[in-house]
Enzyme design. Structure first.
Site, short mmCIF file in Angstrom:
data_model
loop_
_atom_site.label_atom_id
_atom_site.label_comp_id
_atom_site.label_asym_id
_atom_site.label_seq_id
_atom_site.Cartn_x
_atom_site.Cartn_y
_atom_site.Cartn_z
N GLY A 10 0.83 -1.21 0.00
CA GLY A 10 0.00 0.00 0.00
C GLY A 10 0.86 1.26 0.00
O GLY A 10 0.41 2.33 0.38
N GLY A 11 2.10 1.12 -0.46
CA GLY A 11 3.06 2.24 -0.42
C GLY A 11 2.75 3.37 -1.38
O GLY A 11 3.36 4.43 -1.30
N GLY A 16 0.63 5.32 2.96
CA GLY A 16 1.74 4.41 2.68
C GLY A 16 2.99 5.12 2.18
O GLY A 16 4.10 4.74 2.52
N ARG A 35 0.75 -3.42 -7.29
CA ARG A 35 0.01 -4.19 -8.29
C ARG A 35 0.57 -3.87 -9.68
O ARG A 35 0.87 -2.70 -9.97
CB ARG A 35 -1.47 -3.82 -8.25
CG ARG A 35 -2.14 -4.36 -7.01
CD ARG A 35 -3.61 -4.16 -7.07
NE ARG A 35 -3.99 -2.87 -6.50
CZ ARG A 35 -5.22 -2.60 -6.11
NH1 ARG A 35 -6.17 -3.50 -6.25
NH2 ARG A 35 -5.51 -1.42 -5.59
N LYS A 140 -11.68 -3.40 10.53
CA LYS A 140 -10.34 -3.20 11.14
C LYS A 140 -10.24 -3.96 12.46
O LYS A 140 -9.22 -4.55 12.78
CB LYS A 140 -10.07 -1.71 11.38
CG LYS A 140 -9.71 -0.92 10.14
CD LYS A 140 -9.17 0.45 10.52
CE LYS A 140 -8.66 1.21 9.31
NZ LYS A 140 -8.00 2.48 9.65
N1 LIG Z 1 -6.35 8.89 10.74
C1 LIG Z 1 -6.59 9.47 9.60
O1 LIG Z 1 -6.89 10.67 9.55
C2 LIG Z 1 -6.47 8.67 8.32
C3 LIG Z 1 -6.62 9.31 7.09
C4 LIG Z 1 -6.49 8.54 5.92
C5 LIG Z 1 -6.24 7.17 6.01
N2 LIG Z 1 -6.12 6.58 7.24
C6 LIG Z 1 -5.86 5.12 7.32
O2 LIG Z 1 -4.62 4.82 6.68
C7 LIG Z 1 -4.72 3.57 5.99
C8 LIG Z 1 -4.35 3.78 4.51
O3 LIG Z 1 -5.37 4.58 3.91
P1 LIG Z 1 -5.08 5.47 2.60
O4 LIG Z 1 -6.14 6.51 2.56
O5 LIG Z 1 -3.64 5.89 2.61
O6 LIG Z 1 -5.33 4.38 1.46
P2 LIG Z 1 -5.26 4.63 -0.14
O7 LIG Z 1 -4.73 5.99 -0.45
O8 LIG Z 1 -6.59 4.23 -0.67
O9 LIG Z 1 -4.16 3.57 -0.61
C9 LIG Z 1 -4.43 2.18 -0.55
C10 LIG Z 1 -3.16 1.43 -0.97
O10 LIG Z 1 -3.42 0.02 -0.91
C11 LIG Z 1 -3.00 -0.56 -2.14
N3 LIG Z 1 -3.80 -1.73 -2.45
C12 LIG Z 1 -5.16 -1.83 -2.42
N4 LIG Z 1 -5.55 -3.08 -2.78
C13 LIG Z 1 -4.40 -3.77 -3.04
C14 LIG Z 1 -4.12 -5.09 -3.48
N5 LIG Z 1 -5.12 -5.97 -3.73
N6 LIG Z 1 -2.83 -5.47 -3.63
C15 LIG Z 1 -1.82 -4.60 -3.39
N7 LIG Z 1 -2.02 -3.33 -2.99
C16 LIG Z 1 -3.29 -2.92 -2.83
C17 LIG Z 1 -3.21 0.54 -3.18
O11 LIG Z 1 -2.42 0.27 -4.31
P3 LIG Z 1 -2.73 0.87 -5.78
O12 LIG Z 1 -1.81 2.05 -5.94
O13 LIG Z 1 -2.37 -0.26 -6.68
O14 LIG Z 1 -4.20 1.23 -5.83
C18 LIG Z 1 -2.70 1.76 -2.39
O15 LIG Z 1 -1.30 1.81 -2.41
C19 LIG Z 1 -6.13 3.05 6.20
O16 LIG Z 1 -6.13 2.15 7.28
C20 LIG Z 1 -6.92 4.30 6.57
O17 LIG Z 1 -8.05 4.03 7.37
C21 LIG Z 1 -6.21 7.29 8.38
#
Ligand SMILES: NC(=O)c1ccc[n+]([C@@H]2O[C@H](COP(=O)([O-])OP(=O)(O)OC[C@H]3O[C@@H](n4cnc5c(N)ncnc54)[C@H](OP(=O)(O)O)[C@@H]3O)[C@@H](O)[C@H]2O)c1
Length: 324
Positions: A10-11, A16, A35, A140
């Site tokens: 998820g980098g 990430g 991916r 979660k």
């Molecule tokens: N506390 C806060 O304010 C806050 C705010 C935002 C997020 N968060 C938390 O932080 C975490 C990450 O969220 P985010 O918003 O950063 O997520 P995001 O931007 O949607 O990114 C998701 C990542 O997961 C990868 N991914 C998804 N399905 C996959 C698969 N089948 N195989 C390999 N990689 C896959 C995606 O890759 P692709 O590039 O290929 O799509 C992407 O790199 C979550 O737990 C979220 O709840 C917290």
């Protein structure tokens, strides 16, 4: 001692990318599982492809794979001591896909620490939240429970509200950008910068004190009421904003009638800022109050105590950086 090899899944996501940068900055050999459609020539999303190029140029190894492809996960993990997940929260299914990561960790047998994708509020009261937050945070929680039952060595990061989410909009997920004339006020929140959260996570993955613990990141100075936040914005833009106060019933209606992801964001605001549900963890800390460790049970540790020399970006510093 050799530096732990870290694999981030998820980098390319919003969170990430900071974890990958923190891992590289700390000198860890760092791989990013991506991916095939996201990486390389013909990538679906040029922005993510460019981000990957930057991560690669900074020293990250890009490994093709997919959480849904067990063989690719196992192959990537064979070269990892630590696996950090930052998969997104677009659906309970995406969150629960991490059970597949855990299965691969068990099959590989060499991973010494797993960090699941949390980086938010504590989850104990997820079942009291409005949908879709209840389902997503419930997923979660199920991952957390499966992790504890699996005996995979792990650390769970609770870092509350990221700076980048609510601060640029003065606390209102519905706003298009910074407040200009009026602002809606919700409640209190703990705001932690994404880079600080990532630095703490990378410190924690090799730290025996965080093994199988929830690691809270709660710098007391980052607990900010939304009134304080609005005052900061007013000082920065040099004028008073018209204040709108939202009633709980109205916020609930907005949650129920908005599309995803706004309904999720508003439901989180509802639980954290208005109803005070998971903010219980924040309420335990008073600015300048007791030692934070007094508020942790045996399964929980506090980053400000474990890493006392760490400096955290304050709410005011972050807002200063937004205004040129
Ligand atoms: N506390 C806060 O304010 C806050 C705010 C935002 C997020 N968060 C938390 O932080 C975490 C990450 O969220 P985010 O918003 O950063 O997520 P995001 O931007 O949607 O990114 C998701 C990542 O997961 C990868 N991914 C998804 N399905 C996959 C698969 N089948 N195989 C390999 N990689 C896959 C995606 O890759 P692709 O590039 O290929 O799509 C992407 O790199 C979550 O737990 C979220 O709840 C917290």
């Amino acid at each position: 001692m050799a530096s732990s090899r870290i694999l981030v899944i998820g980098g390319t996501g919003r969170i990430g990318r900071h974890l990958v940068a923190a891992s590289l900055n700390a000198g860890h050999p760092t791989a990013v599982l991506v991916r095939p459609a996201t990486a390389g020539a013909g990538a679906d999303d040029p922005v993510r492809a460019k981000l990957l190029e930057e991560l690669h140029n900074h020293g990250a190894r890009i490994v093709n794979g997919d959480i849904k492809d067990h063989e690719s996960l196992v192959a990537a993990m064979e070269h990892a001591d630590v696996v950090i997940s930052a998969v997104g929260h677009t659906s309970p299914e995406e969150v629960e896909s991490q059970l597949k990561i855990m299965r691969a960790i068990q099959d590989t047998g060499n991973v010494k620490r797993f960090v699941p994708s949390e980086y938010g509020c504590n989850l104990e009261l997820a079942d009291q939240m409005l949908e879709p937050a209840r389902s997503i945070l419930g997923a979660k929680l199920r991952v957390r429970e499966a992790l504890r039952a699996s005996e995979i060595p792990h650390t769970i990061i609770c870092s509350y509200w990221n700076h980048g989410f609510l601060l640029p909009k003065a606390g209102d997920p519905e706003a298009d950008g910074p407040p200009v004339t009026r602002v809606t006020i919700f409640g209190d929140a703990m705001f932690v910068n994404e880079k600080d959260m990532s630095t703490v996570t990378i410190k924690a993955v090799d730290d025996p004190r965080t093994l199988n613990k929830v690691l809270h990141v709660r710098p007391p100075a980052n607990l900010c009421s939304l009134h304080q936040l609005v005052s900061l914005w007013e000082r920065k833009i040099g004028k008073n904003l018209e204040k709108c106060y939202i009633l709980e019933e109205e916020l609930t209606r907005k949650v129920q009638t908005s599309p995803f992801p706004l309904n999720f964001q508003l439901a989180m605001v509802h639980s954290t800022l208005l109803a005070g549900v998971p903010s219980a963890a924040c309420e335990q800390i008073t600015v300048g109050g007791d030692d934070a460790s007094d508020n942790c049970n045996d399964n929980e540790v506090e980053a400000t105590e474990l890493y006392p020399s760490m400096n955290y970006v304050s709410v005011e510093e972050y807002i200063n950086g937004l205004i040129v």
